[in-house]
Design a protein around this motif. Structure first.
Motif, PDB file in Angstrom:
ATOM      1  N   THR A   1       3.323  27.324   2.933  1.00 31.00           N
ATOM      2  CA  THR A   1       2.662  27.130   1.633  1.00 31.00           C
ATOM      3  C   THR A   1       1.515  26.149   1.825  1.00 31.00           C
ATOM      4  OG1 THR A   1       4.005  25.225   1.010  1.00 31.00           O
ATOM      5  CG2 THR A   1       4.860  27.383   0.406  1.00 31.00           C
ATOM      6  N   ASN A   2       0.607  26.157   0.859  1.00 33.52           N
ATOM      7  CA  ASN A   2      -0.519  25.226   0.961  1.00 33.52           C
ATOM      8  C   ASN A   2      -0.026  23.785   0.951  1.00 33.52           C
ATOM      9  OD1 ASN A   2       0.200  25.470  -1.805  1.00 33.52           O
ATOM     10  ND2 ASN A   2      -1.760  24.633  -2.424  1.00 33.52           N
ATOM     11  N   ILE A   3       1.067  23.520   0.248  1.00 31.88           N
ATOM     12  CA  ILE A   3       1.588  22.150   0.186  1.00 31.88           C
ATOM     13  C   ILE A   3       2.059  21.709   1.568  1.00 31.88           C
ATOM     14  CG2 ILE A   3       3.319  20.661  -0.902  1.00 31.88           C
ATOM     15  CD1 ILE A   3       1.135  21.840  -2.783  1.00 31.88           C
ATOM     16  N   GLN A   4       2.798  22.583   2.227  1.00 34.42           N
ATOM     17  CA  GLN A   4       3.265  22.241   3.583  1.00 34.42           C
ATOM     18  C   GLN A   4       2.078  22.062   4.525  1.00 34.42           C
ATOM     19  OE1 GLN A   4       6.015  25.413   4.532  1.00 34.42           O
ATOM     20  NE2 GLN A   4       7.702  24.452   3.423  1.00 34.42           N
ATOM     21  N   LEU A   5       1.081  22.918   4.374  1.00 32.06           N
ATOM     22  CA  LEU A   5      -0.103  22.796   5.234  1.00 32.06           C
ATOM     23  C   LEU A   5      -0.846  21.493   4.922  1.00 32.06           C
ATOM     24  CD1 LEU A   5      -2.032  24.092   7.336  1.00 32.06           C
ATOM     25  CD2 LEU A   5      -3.260  25.115   5.424  1.00 32.06           C
ATOM     26  N   TYR A   6      -1.004  21.188   3.642  1.00 35.77           N
ATOM     27  CA  TYR A   6      -1.711  19.957   3.259  1.00 35.77           C
ATOM     28  C   TYR A   6      -0.955  18.727   3.778  1.00 35.77           C
ATOM     29  CZ  TYR A   6      -4.568  22.702  -0.042  1.00 35.77           C
ATOM     30  OH  TYR A   6      -5.436  23.597  -0.629  1.00 35.77           O
ATOM     31  N   ASN A   7       0.371  18.801   3.776  1.00 36.32           N
ATOM     32  CA  ASN A   7       1.142  17.683   4.329  1.00 36.32           C
ATOM     33  C   ASN A   7       0.932  17.559   5.832  1.00 36.32           C
ATOM     34  OD1 ASN A   7       2.187  17.148   1.822  1.00 36.32           O
ATOM     35  ND2 ASN A   7       4.176  18.091   2.190  1.00 36.32           N
ATOM     36  N   GLN A   8       0.772  18.702   6.470  1.00 34.34           N
ATOM     37  CA  GLN A   8       0.656  18.721   7.933  1.00 34.34           C
ATOM     38  C   GLN A   8      -0.717  18.223   8.407  1.00 34.34           C
ATOM     39  OE1 GLN A   8       1.146  22.667   9.597  1.00 34.34           O
ATOM     40  NE2 GLN A   8       0.316  22.046  11.578  1.00 34.34           N
ATOM     41  N   LEU A   9      -1.771  18.571   7.679  1.00 34.55           N
ATOM     42  CA  LEU A   9      -3.138  18.309   8.167  1.00 34.55           C
ATOM     43  C   LEU A   9      -3.403  16.830   8.483  1.00 34.55           C
ATOM     44  CD1 LEU A   9      -5.106  20.776   5.853  1.00 34.55           C
ATOM     45  CD2 LEU A   9      -4.776  21.002   8.312  1.00 34.55           C
ATOM     46  N   PRO A  10      -3.097  15.902   7.562  1.00 29.20           N
ATOM     47  CA  PRO A  10      -3.335  14.499   7.917  1.00 29.20           C
ATOM     48  C   PRO A  10      -2.514  14.064   9.127  1.00 29.20           C
ATOM     49  CG  PRO A  10      -2.979  14.728   5.572  1.00 29.20           C
ATOM     50  CD  PRO A  10      -2.600  16.029   6.194  1.00 29.20           C
ATOM     51  N   ARG A  11      -1.316  14.610   9.251  1.00 29.25           N
ATOM     52  CA  ARG A  11      -0.456  14.281  10.403  1.00 29.25           C
ATOM     53  C   ARG A  11      -1.112  14.747  11.697  1.00 29.25           C
ATOM     54  NH1 ARG A  11       4.446  16.673   8.509  1.00 29.25           N
ATOM     55  NH2 ARG A  11       3.990  18.488   9.780  1.00 29.25           N
TER      56      ARG A  11
ATOM     57  N   MET B   1       0.843  -1.202   0.000  1.00 29.52           N
ATOM     58  CA  MET B   1       0.000   0.000   0.000  1.00 29.52           C
ATOM     59  C   MET B   1       0.874   1.247   0.000  1.00 29.52           C
ATOM     60  SD  MET B   1      -3.098   0.607   2.622  1.00 29.52           S
ATOM     61  CE  MET B   1      -3.136   2.224   3.313  1.00 29.52           C
ATOM     62  N   ALA B   2       0.430   2.196  -0.786  1.00 29.80           N
ATOM     63  CA  ALA B   2       1.257   3.412  -0.911  1.00 29.80           C
ATOM     64  C   ALA B   2       1.362   4.148   0.417  1.00 29.80           C
ATOM     65  CB  ALA B   2       0.633   4.324  -1.947  1.00 29.80           C
ATOM     66  N   GLU B   3       2.526   4.622   0.661  1.00 28.72           N
ATOM     67  CA  GLU B   3       2.753   5.378   1.905  1.00 28.72           C
ATOM     68  C   GLU B   3       1.966   6.684   1.864  1.00 28.72           C
ATOM     69  OE1 GLU B   3       6.241   8.071   3.843  1.00 28.72           O
ATOM     70  OE2 GLU B   3       6.667   6.859   2.078  1.00 28.72           O
ATOM     71  N   GLN B   4       1.278   6.987   2.926  1.00 24.77           N
ATOM     72  CA  GLN B   4       0.568   8.271   2.974  1.00 24.77           C
ATOM     73  C   GLN B   4       1.581   9.389   3.146  1.00 24.77           C
ATOM     74  OE1 GLN B   4      -2.789   9.667   3.263  1.00 24.77           O
ATOM     75  NE2 GLN B   4      -3.217   7.941   1.952  1.00 24.77           N
ATOM     76  N   ILE B   5       1.203  10.536   2.673  1.00 21.08           N
ATOM     77  CA  ILE B   5       2.160  11.646   2.722  1.00 21.08           C
ATOM     78  C   ILE B   5       2.363  12.174   4.136  1.00 21.08           C
ATOM     79  CG2 ILE B   5       0.566  13.572   2.350  1.00 21.08           C
ATOM     80  CD1 ILE B   5       2.639  14.542   0.278  1.00 21.08           C
ATOM     81  N   CYS B   6       1.448  11.813   5.036  1.00 21.94           N
ATOM     82  CA  CYS B   6       1.569  12.271   6.425  1.00 21.94           C
ATOM     83  C   CYS B   6       2.947  11.891   6.958  1.00 21.94           C
ATOM     84  CB  CYS B   6       0.531  11.618   7.316  1.00 21.94           C
ATOM     85  SG  CYS B   6      -0.870  10.980   6.470  1.00 21.94           S
ATOM     86  N   GLY B   7       3.536  12.770   7.666  1.00 20.25           N
ATOM     87  CA  GLY B   7       4.839  12.450   8.223  1.00 20.25           C
ATOM     88  C   GLY B   7       5.951  13.069   7.408  1.00 20.25           C
ATOM     89  N   LYS B   8       5.662  13.428   6.157  1.00 22.43           N
ATOM     90  CA  LYS B   8       6.682  14.103   5.355  1.00 22.43           C
ATOM     91  C   LYS B   8       6.428  15.600   5.453  1.00 22.43           C
ATOM     92  CE  LYS B   8       9.814  14.082   1.956  1.00 22.43           C
ATOM     93  NZ  LYS B   8      11.047  13.341   1.870  1.00 22.43           N
ATOM     94  N   GLY B   9       7.427  16.365   5.514  1.00 23.00           N
ATOM     95  CA  GLY B   9       7.223  17.811   5.586  1.00 23.00           C
ATOM     96  C   GLY B   9       7.869  18.372   6.826  1.00 23.00           C
ATOM     97  N   PRO B  10       7.783  19.686   6.963  1.00 22.32           N
ATOM     98  CA  PRO B  10       8.517  20.336   8.036  1.00 22.32           C
ATOM     99  C   PRO B  10       7.833  20.158   9.389  1.00 22.32           C
ATOM    100  CG  PRO B  10       7.326  21.962   6.763  1.00 22.32           C
ATOM    101  CD  PRO B  10       7.011  20.634   6.168  1.00 22.32           C
ATOM    102  N   GLU B  11       8.096  19.068  10.030  1.00 22.85           N
ATOM    103  CA  GLU B  11       7.482  18.815  11.323  1.00 22.85           C
ATOM    104  C   GLU B  11       7.996  19.837  12.337  1.00 22.85           C
ATOM    105  OE1 GLU B  11       6.209  14.746  13.567  1.00 22.85           O
ATOM    106  OE2 GLU B  11       7.513  14.707  11.836  1.00 22.85           O
ATOM    107  N   GLY B  12       7.088  20.383  13.129  1.00 19.32           N
ATOM    108  CA  GLY B  12       7.498  21.347  14.142  1.00 19.32           C
ATOM    109  C   GLY B  12       7.765  22.727  13.585  1.00 19.32           C
ATOM    110  N   VAL B  13       7.606  22.887  12.282  1.00 16.18           N
ATOM    111  CA  VAL B  13       7.832  24.194  11.651  1.00 16.18           C
ATOM    112  C   VAL B  13       6.488  24.710  11.145  1.00 16.18           C
ATOM    113  CG1 VAL B  13       9.023  25.369   9.774  1.00 16.18           C
ATOM    114  CG2 VAL B  13      10.154  23.527  10.980  1.00 16.18           C
ATOM    115  N   ILE B  14       6.295  25.999  11.232  1.00 16.69           N
ATOM    116  CA  ILE B  14       5.025  26.570  10.763  1.00 16.69           C
ATOM    117  C   ILE B  14       4.999  26.539   9.246  1.00 16.69           C
ATOM    118  CG2 ILE B  14       3.619  28.655  10.732  1.00 16.69           C
ATOM    119  CD1 ILE B  14       4.826  29.369  13.453  1.00 16.69           C
ATOM    120  N   ALA B  15       3.951  25.924   8.692  1.00 20.66           N
ATOM    121  CA  ALA B  15       3.835  25.824   7.235  1.00 20.66           C
ATOM    122  C   ALA B  15       3.721  27.219   6.627  1.00 20.66           C
ATOM    123  CB  ALA B  15       2.611  24.989   6.870  1.00 20.66           C
TER     124      ALA B  15
END
Lengths: 289, 245
Positions: B17-27, B1-15
């Motif tokens: 861009t919308n991409i960073q925010l979209y990565n953060q939301l599922p997390r 199963m494909a890895e969900q994008i959650c967990g990728k992105g600037p953890e602990g950093v304020i997003a």
């Protein structure tokens, strides 16, 4: 993490030991880039200036000098910058005005389609990309060397069919072309490292490039920049080919594929009002409301 | 199963861009309709804030995304996160009618896009008095407030944190005045965050304010980077005629 805003980029450069003169050059480039791609968004709805800053940040993180960082900010000036072509752009606004009675979503969709058709129309393509006036403007602002690199960036064909030749001839590239290829590699990394590609409406098309050309790009990165950029690209490509995003966050397939312009509403609608006045002169009886 | 994008992105950093925010939301635990609502809010923000920049020159969309990112990391409801994306829409947004402030037509537009709950938060944010005196009067006594007003305060504090966390304040022309404002209100803001039951926000605000007051602000580059005293719109050259700034 790479910078996505002006503030983050400047903080990165300050921490990275760039001189005050370097920062001034980068700030000037940012100001021009921000104006040229103002209101332009990528196909995943991210602002275009964030992408430019991201490329500049990657370039700086991999040891590029201030001039290359400035070029990174300007790399899309000829392709996507609005130098004020004026009446040609207005043609699209006529269409938007004529479609005024349509729903907001329909109007937006058609507006973008017309804009992209117009922009892709062959007689205007050269004008849209590089014109002597545009080149003179950048030359005046940043000097011949920086402008020449931006120009060569625009001229380089980064296509699946041209990449093998680029890899084979990478040893013979001159310093400007090496810088240009380096920026293409930074551009590739910027589009993939945060998964931005996956949120595009047509992400499959874009992933096909990664699948077909990923190895060539990584090889080129090893030749041009060294193992660090190559490793980052390899990791980003490997990850993006297996990752997925929630369906709710993906854009509708109707959305633009690459990038699109979304001017402020008052500018768009004011333009419509002006056109209405023009029409009143041309077509008696046109309602003013 | 494909890895969900959650967990990728600037953890602990304020997003930013919308991409960073979209990565953060599922997390952060957002799923299904909540994600769709936040995406709709971003799409409206994109339309309304197109071309607008903060006084520092930073894209206004980055600021509202950052505010939403803070609210998401605090586990606020999707309505509040969406309100973070639109919090300044009535004051700084360009709805095409040349007016500022909330009008019935604008309110209907926002309600249709993101629903009445989010719009109510955005509306109260727009009409609330954010002056020194009003904030001081609030102090940490938040008991009499309705839930929606507490959410409005949460958005305000997230907004403040976003403005200070990346040092953007130093790149705006009136940064000295802004720092004076901070020194007067830092304790009130921190106490408010504690009274709202979000100690991590209080701690983040304290750290951001401390960093802001300790920093050197006289660099010539910083002075050059500062653009205007207030936010502004940079419209594309081909669309400049009569654009509201």
């Amino acid at each position: 993490m790479y910078a996505q805003t002006k503030i983050q980029l400047l903080e990165q450069l300050r921490d990275g030991g760039y001189t005050e003169a370097d920062l001034v050059l980068v700030l000037r480039a940012y100001a021009v880039a921000a104006e040229l791609v103002s209101c332009r968004f990528q196909g995943n709805n991210n602002s275009f200036i964030a992408h430019l800053v991201g490329v500049a940040s990657i370039a700086a993180a991999h040891g590029a000098g201030a001039e290359i960082v400035a070029v990174a900010l300007l790399h899309s000036a000829y392709r996507n910058g609005d130098f004020g072509e004026g009446p040609l752009e207005w043609l699209c606004d006529v269409a938007a005005f004529l479609l005024g009675r349509w729903s907001h979503t329909q109007r937006r969709f058609l507006y973008n389609k017309l804009l992209s058709w117009y922009r892709g129309w062959r007689p205007f393509t050269r004008l849209r990309l590089v014109s002597p006036a545009k080149r003179r403007r950048l030359q005046r602002q940043f000097g011949a060397r920086i402008e020449a690199t931006v120009y060569r960036f625009t001229a380089l064909r980064w296509w699946p069919e041209t990449l093998p030749a680029l890899v084979a001839g990478s040893g013979a590239l001159d310093s400007v072309d090496r810088a240009v290829v380096f920026l293409y590699l930074a551009n590739e990394l910027e589009r993939t490292h945060d998964g931005g590609l996956l949120y595009h409406a047509h992400s499959e098309q874009k992933l096909a490039f990664v699948r077909d050309c990923g190895d060539s790009v990584v090889k080129l990165a090893e030749e041009i920049s060294g193992p660090r950029l190559a490793t980052e690209l390899r990791q980003a490509y490997a990850w993006i080919m297996t990752a997925s995003v929630p369906q709710e966050l993906r854009l509708s397939p109707r959305w633009e594929a690459w990038s699109y312009l979304r001017p402020p509403l008052s500018a768009r609608w004011r333009m419509g009002a002006r056109l209405r006045k023009v029409l009143m002169h041309c077509v008696p009886g046109t309602p003013l409301a | 199963m494909a890895e969900q994008i959650c967990g990728k992105g600037p953890e602990g950093v304020i997003a930013q861009t919308n991409i960073q925010l979209y990565n953060q939301l599922p997390r952060d635990g957002y799923r299904g309709p909540a994600l769709a609502q936040i995406r709709r809010a971003y799409e409206l923000a994109l339309e309304i804030f197109a071309g607008r920049c903060q006084p520092s020159g930073k894209c206004f969309l980055s600021h509202v995304v950052g505010t939403a990112s803070v609210l998401s990391s605090l586990g606020q409801s999707a309505d509040v996160v969406a309100a973070g994306l639109l919090h300044n829409v009535y004051h700084n947004g360009d709805f095409g009618d040349g007016s500022t402030g909330a009008t019935p037509a604008k309110r209907i537009w926002v309600q249709r896009a993101v629903g009445p709950v989010t719009e109510e938060i955005v509306y109260r944010f727009a009409v609330k008095d954010w002056s020194h005196e009003a904030l001081r009067a609030h102090g940490s006594n938040l008991e009499p407030l309705e839930d929606v007003d507490r959410q409005v305060l949460m958005v305000f504090l997230a907004n403040e944190l976003e403005r200070f966390a990346d040092g953007g304040i130093f790149y705006q022309r009136d940064c000295a005045g802004r720092l004076r404002f901070v020194s007067q209100l830092r304790e009130v803001s921190v106490r408010m965050a504690e009274a709202l039951g979000v100690p991590q926000l209080a701690e983040a605000l304290r750290a951001a304010f401390r960093q802001a007051t300790e920093r050197e602000i006289s660099s010539p580059v910083l002075r050059m980077a500062r653009t205007t005293p207030g936010s502004y719109v940079c419209a594309p050259r081909s669309f400049r005629m009569g654009c509201r700034t």
